[in-house]
Design a protein around this motif. Structure first.
Motif, PDB file in Angstrom:
ATOM      1  N   PHE A  73       4.697  31.819  15.757  1.00 47.60           N
ATOM      2  CA  PHE A  73       5.594  32.989  15.803  1.00 47.60           C
ATOM      3  C   PHE A  73       7.031  32.509  16.018  1.00 47.60           C
ATOM      4  N   TYR A  74       7.975  33.049  15.250  1.00 44.34           N
ATOM      5  CA  TYR A  74       9.368  32.590  15.348  1.00 44.34           C
ATOM      6  C   TYR A  74       9.909  32.799  16.764  1.00 44.34           C
ATOM      7  N   VAL A  75      10.916  32.009  17.118  1.00 43.23           N
ATOM      8  CA  VAL A  75      11.564  32.095  18.437  1.00 43.23           C
ATOM      9  C   VAL A  75      13.063  32.249  18.216  1.00 43.23           C
ATOM     10  N   ARG A  76      13.660  33.274  18.853  1.00 42.41           N
ATOM     11  CA  ARG A  76      15.106  33.486  18.743  1.00 42.41           C
ATOM     12  C   ARG A  76      15.700  33.590  20.136  1.00 42.41           C
ATOM     13  N   ASN A  77      16.467  32.564  20.508  1.00 44.27           N
ATOM     14  CA  ASN A  77      17.105  32.535  21.824  1.00 44.27           C
ATOM     15  C   ASN A  77      18.604  32.362  21.684  1.00 44.27           C
ATOM     16  N   HIS A  78      19.342  33.099  22.511  1.00 44.50           N
ATOM     17  CA  HIS A  78      20.795  32.920  22.550  1.00 44.50           C
ATOM     18  C   HIS A  78      21.211  31.935  23.625  1.00 44.50           C
ATOM     19  N   CYS A 123      13.848  39.296  13.288  1.00 45.50           N
ATOM     20  CA  CYS A 123      15.218  39.032  13.699  1.00 45.50           C
ATOM     21  C   CYS A 123      16.159  39.692  12.693  1.00 45.50           C
ATOM     22  N   ASP A 177      18.110  35.372  31.238  1.00 48.79           N
ATOM     23  CA  ASP A 177      18.859  34.270  30.610  1.00 48.79           C
ATOM     24  C   ASP A 177      20.332  34.644  30.523  1.00 48.79           C
ATOM     25  N   TYR A 193      21.790  38.144  28.665  1.00 49.72           N
ATOM     26  CA  TYR A 193      21.396  38.842  27.447  1.00 49.72           C
ATOM     27  C   TYR A 193      21.026  40.275  27.837  1.00 49.72           C
ATOM     28  N   HIS A 221       8.615  33.119  24.543  1.00 46.90           N
ATOM     29  CA  HIS A 221       8.510  34.515  24.111  1.00 46.90           C
ATOM     30  C   HIS A 221       8.721  35.498  25.257  1.00 46.90           C
ATOM     31  N   ARG A 226       8.510  40.973  29.117  1.00 47.45           N
ATOM     32  CA  ARG A 226       9.568  41.286  28.159  1.00 47.45           C
ATOM     33  C   ARG A 226       9.412  42.715  27.688  1.00 47.45           C
ATOM     34  N   GLY A 234      14.521  42.742  16.198  1.00 40.41           N
ATOM     35  CA  GLY A 234      14.081  41.967  17.363  1.00 40.41           C
ATOM     36  C   GLY A 234      15.051  41.923  18.527  1.00 40.41           C
ATOM     37  N   SER A 237      14.254  43.774  21.748  1.00 41.00           N
ATOM     38  CA  SER A 237      13.067  43.449  22.555  1.00 41.00           C
ATOM     39  C   SER A 237      13.407  42.350  23.558  1.00 41.00           C
ATOM     40  N   LYS A 239      13.714  39.710  26.320  1.00 39.37           N
ATOM     41  CA  LYS A 239      12.749  38.813  26.967  1.00 39.37           C
ATOM     42  C   LYS A 239      13.162  38.546  28.413  1.00 39.37           C
ATOM     43  N   TRP A 240      12.243  37.987  29.201  1.00 39.25           N
ATOM     44  CA  TRP A 240      12.502  37.626  30.608  1.00 39.25           C
ATOM     45  C   TRP A 240      13.174  38.793  31.326  1.00 39.25           C
ATOM     46  N   TYR A 260      25.150  41.977  16.367  1.00 41.76           N
ATOM     47  CA  TYR A 260      24.105  42.982  16.109  1.00 41.76           C
ATOM     48  C   TYR A 260      24.669  44.395  15.992  1.00 41.76           C
TER      49      TYR A 260
HETATM   50  N1  LIG Z   1      16.561  37.783  27.096  1.00 44.99           N
HETATM   51  C1  LIG Z   1      16.628  37.637  25.767  1.00 44.99           C
HETATM   52  N2  LIG Z   1      15.915  38.464  25.001  1.00 44.99           N
HETATM   53  C2  LIG Z   1      15.941  38.336  23.652  1.00 44.99           C
HETATM   54  C3  LIG Z   1      16.744  37.366  23.020  1.00 44.99           C
HETATM   55  C4  LIG Z   1      17.488  36.491  23.860  1.00 44.99           C
HETATM   56  O1  LIG Z   1      18.196  35.588  23.400  1.00 44.99           O
HETATM   57  N3  LIG Z   1      17.404  36.661  25.234  1.00 44.99           N
HETATM   58  N4  LIG Z   1      16.800  37.309  21.658  1.00 44.99           N
HETATM   59  C5  LIG Z   1      16.456  38.550  20.950  1.00 44.99           C
HETATM   60  C6  LIG Z   1      16.325  38.407  19.516  1.00 44.99           C
HETATM   61  S1  LIG Z   1      17.762  38.349  18.622  1.00 44.99           S
HETATM   62  C7  LIG Z   1      15.107  38.429  18.883  1.00 44.99           C
HETATM   63  S2  LIG Z   1      15.008  38.411  17.208  1.00 44.99           S
HETATM   64  C8  LIG Z   1      13.844  38.474  19.656  1.00 44.99           C
HETATM   65  C9  LIG Z   1      12.943  37.330  19.264  1.00 44.99           C
HETATM   66  O2  LIG Z   1      11.758  37.346  20.014  1.00 44.99           O
HETATM   67  P1  LIG Z   1      10.814  36.062  19.984  1.00 44.99           P
HETATM   68  O3  LIG Z   1      11.644  34.865  20.318  1.00 44.99           O
HETATM   69  O4  LIG Z   1       9.712  36.323  20.919  1.00 44.99           O
HETATM   70  O5  LIG Z   1      10.294  35.952  18.557  1.00 44.99           O
HETATM   71  O6  LIG Z   1      14.078  38.397  21.044  1.00 44.99           O
HETATM   72  C10 LIG Z   1      15.176  39.165  21.498  1.00 44.99           C
HETATM   73  N5  LIG Z   1      15.179  39.188  22.936  1.00 44.99           N
END
Ligand SMILES: Nc1nc2c(c(=O)[nH]1)N[C@H]1C(S)=C(S)[C@@H](COP(=O)(O)O)O[C@H]1N2
Ligand SMILES: [Mo]
Length: 397
Positions: A73-78, A123, A177, A193, A221, A226, A234, A237, A239-240, A260
């Motif tokens: 599954f793809y991962v997208r973190n800032h 994403c 984060d 974030y 993830h 999350r 995405g 949604s 995370k953390w 965004y």
């Molecule tokens: N806390 C936090 N949530 C986040 C992000 C992030 O960088 N930090 N990236 C977002 C983006 S842009 C996307 S596309 C999705 C990706 O979720 P995944 O990494 O579980 O695929 O998480 C979102 N939630």
């Protein structure tokens, strides 16, 4: 602990249970592992788009099944993935315009009525590599999208417990984060974030999830908890998850203004709006880009389509760059908030040459994928039909 959210979930998951048992990122399979889904090979390692912070794309072979295995599954973190050494002390704070502010540990969340539902995450930059001229930002191919089964508690249950005050408009979700960015613009120092939702959406579909495909979330993830915002790109949604802030005014955070956001026409003027729902979209998966196919043969073209909060009702396929179209067959049943696989027969031309394969989906709100890119979308929501160019070998050659 889980209750199906929708009866046809079983169809989507049919035969895939084994794949769901797959665990963390980058793990290689062992002899005692259960078999992988429906005859497919274990997905290759994720494609690294950026290593610091970690940004990983699903390989094409991971994307043909109903549910995407967690390790593919793809991962997208800032920012960097937070290190959660002691999940037992993790707290989600519910604050702002509520009668009773709450501090909920993971055990408190688990005591609430839990549900499990499949949902697609895409994403907003998925497909960015295909933009002309070349866009800034992470150049994702087709694989910044996946479907997983998410287990957790409806955000509505938590909002009800806290008691939303009259006049509240939005729910802001904040992650643990944080960092400072200079691209596309300087952040006001170190920021977490964070992203907001209208109260109606927060109450309707959103989950606070701690399970992905039947296992605890992996660190990448969002472990330990999350948000999942079905039907939205995405970035919603979060995370953390650390904080849920009920607000009376629209939030104008970095990740919904400078990033965004897209231009929409209002009162005859272009105005920036936070990006929300997924657009209607589809992809050709097989044959793959650059693949050679035999001229004169009948080929089963396969792909997938999705439409966020709406339902895909038709997919059309073209092998001549959009001059003529045929109706593709939708496979299985529609499952809300997920993708629909489709197939279409194609007689590859006997004389051979290059063919530009296109798919375009239509949804039950009458939205159809455009053939041209809308520049108002900036570098997000890339959902125009993008050709897959294949080589046809002349018959008998
Ligand atoms: N806390 C936090 N949530 C986040 C992000 C992030 O960088 N930090 N990236 C977002 C983006 S842009 C996307 S596309 C999705 C990706 O979720 P995944 O990494 O579980 O695929 O998480 C979102 N939630
Ligand atoms: Mo994203």
């Amino acid at each position: 602990m889980t209750t199906p959210a929708h009866p046809s979930r079983r169809d989507l998951l049919g035969g895939l249970a084994a794949g769901l048992a797959a665990t963390g990122l980058g793990r290689t399979s062992r002899a005692d592992d259960p078999p992988t889904p429906t005859g497919s090979r274990p997905p290759a390692a994720l494609i690294v788009r950026e290593s610091d912070p970690t940004n990983l794309e699903s390989p094409p072979e991971a994307l043909a099944s109903g549910v995407t295995p967690t390790e593919a599954f793809y991962v997208r973190n800032h920012f960097a993935v937070p290190n959660v050494a002691d999940p037992a002390s993790w707290m989600v704070e519910v604050a702002g315009a509520v009668r009773e502010p709450l501090t909920l540990g993971l055990d408190d969340l688990r005591r609430l009525p839990t549900i499990s539902r499949p949902a697609l995450l895409e994403c907003a930059g998925n497909g960015r590599v295909f933009l002309v001229p070349k866009a800034r930002g992470l150049l994702w191919g087709k694989g910044a999208v996946g479907v997983a089964e998410w287990g957790g508690v409806p955000l509505a249950a938590i909002l009800d417990r806290a008691g939303v005050e009259p006049g509240a408009a939005e729910v802001i979700l904040e992650g643990a984060d944080s960092g400072a960015l200079t691209d596309p613009m300087q952040t006001p120092g170190v920021i977490p974030y964070a992203r907001s939702l209208p109260l109606a959406k927060a109450r309707a579909d959103v989950l606070l999830a701690w399970e992905m495909n039947g296992r605890p979330l992996t660190p990448e993830h969002g472990f330990p908890v999350r948000a999942i915002v079905p039907g939205w790109y995405g970035m919603a949604s979060v995370k953390w998850l650390r904080r849920v802030v009920v607000a009376r005014e629209p939030f104008r955070g970095y990740f919904q203004t400078l990033e965004y956001s897209t231009f929409v026409r209002r009162d005859g003027l272009k105005s920036l709006q936070p990006l929300t729902q997924n657009a209607v979209n589809s992809q050709v998966l097989a044959p793959g880009r650059g693949e050679a196919v035999a001229g004169g043969a009948e080929y089963r073209v396969r792909g997938r389509a999705w439409a966020g909060e709406a339902e895909v009702v038709a997919v059309e396929f073209s092998a001549d760059g959009g001059r003529s179209w045929a109706n593709a067959e939708l496979v299985g049943e529609a499952v809300p908030f997920t993708w629909r696989l489709w197939e279409c027969s194609w007689h590859a031309p006997r004389q051979g040459g290059e063919c530009r394969l296109l798919a375009r989906a239509r949804d039950d709100r009458g939205r159809v994928q455009p053939l041209e890119r809308d520049p108002d979308l900036r570098s997000y929501a890339i959902h125009h039909a993008i050709p897959t160019v294949v080589t046809v070998r002349p018959a008998g050659a």
